[in-house]
Design a protein around this motif. Sequence first.
Motif, PDB file in Angstrom:
ATOM      1  N   THR A  20       0.829  -1.199   0.000  1.00 11.39           N
ATOM      2  CA  THR A  20       0.000   0.000   0.000  1.00 11.39           C
ATOM      3  C   THR A  20       0.864   1.250   0.000  1.00 11.39           C
ATOM      4  N   ASP A  21       1.924   1.242   0.829  1.00 13.40           N
ATOM      5  CA  ASP A  21       2.868   2.355   0.905  1.00 13.40           C
ATOM      6  C   ASP A  21       4.185   1.885   0.306  1.00 13.40           C
ATOM      7  N   VAL A  22       4.354   2.078  -0.997  1.00 17.51           N
ATOM      8  CA  VAL A  22       5.533   1.541  -1.659  1.00 17.51           C
ATOM      9  C   VAL A  22       6.804   2.267  -1.228  1.00 17.51           C
ATOM     10  N   VAL A  23       6.709   3.525  -0.862  1.00 15.36           N
ATOM     11  CA  VAL A  23       7.890   4.261  -0.421  1.00 15.36           C
ATOM     12  C   VAL A  23       8.439   3.640   0.862  1.00 15.36           C
ATOM     13  N   GLN A  24       7.556   3.329   1.782  1.00 17.15           N
ATOM     14  CA  GLN A  24       7.980   2.690   3.026  1.00 17.15           C
ATOM     15  C   GLN A  24       8.564   1.314   2.760  1.00 17.15           C
ATOM     16  N   GLU A  25       7.950   0.548   1.878  1.00 20.07           N
ATOM     17  CA  GLU A  25       8.444  -0.792   1.568  1.00 20.07           C
ATOM     18  C   GLU A  25       9.791  -0.736   0.859  1.00 20.07           C
ATOM     19  N   ARG A  26      10.014   0.289   0.053  1.00 20.13           N
ATOM     20  CA  ARG A  26      11.325   0.442  -0.588  1.00 20.13           C
ATOM     21  C   ARG A  26      12.408   0.705   0.456  1.00 20.13           C
TER      22      ARG A  26
END
Length: 295
Positions: A20-26
């Motif tokens: 959902t939050d790709v920035v956090q997962e990156r």
Amino acid sequence: MDMDPELEAFVPFFPKTELTDVVQERRFLAELAAGIPAETDGMKIEHRVVPGNPEVPVRIYRPDGAQGTVVWLHGGGWCMGDVDTEHPWASRVAARSGATVISVGYRLAPENPFPAALDDAWTVLLWAHQNADDPDRVAVAGHSAGGGLAAALALKARDEQGPPIRFQLLHQPGLDDRLTTWSARHFTDTPWYNRAKAVQAWAHYLGGRPATPYAAPARSDDLSDLPPAYIATAEFCPNRDEDIAYAVRLMQSDVQVELHQWPGTFHGSQALLSADVSQRQFAEIGAVLRRALAE
């Protein structure tokens, strides 16, 4: 789940992840990759930018006496990963295979949905053929989303009379956006990658557009005249059944295939390097590519 005990010991420490939050997962992936050692002894490493529109960053791993070239495409659900996070894995592929490995920093979704990643991979494949010591010994390979991109490159090269690809190595590839297989429907709580995450990954990658065979290679009606393939699947992976079905369809299309179903493993579990099964997986990847690219 009858999971490999060496892998199962780590599962309680895995955080719940979603896309959902790709920035956090990156950020999480970057932190994870930073703690994993690479294998770079006796290897020249070069950072390049491949000309194109746009340019594509690559990291090239060249072992001493390298034979053949591998265009390597990282995983991450088409929306995570780069040449830095892939450093531990690309270096291992080069070290174990003895081939020059070109790790591709393709554009990521959802900012850049399909066909951006495939276009970047295609740019690098063309460049790799033009610059390879032996253009007849070039393979495409990748893990997860990268495996799907490698399969798509093989289709595109066949359809457009592009550069010859000697071999395709597809490791737990994402091949089918429909997610209708038994494993895609039932693996809802598997470690690291599950149905919900697969749904999110495909949504980011497709960006609301209908899938074509170049986005989801399992949708191709014709798998004939493709390069020989090695396909590896994990037992507890949503992609498992679509990968096995793809391997069977390749065989039925007179394409030479080696299929290895790794029991007790889950999607991406090879990152747990202390497990014997992970070491065997990397050894096999290296051996398969070395054999495929031998003179």
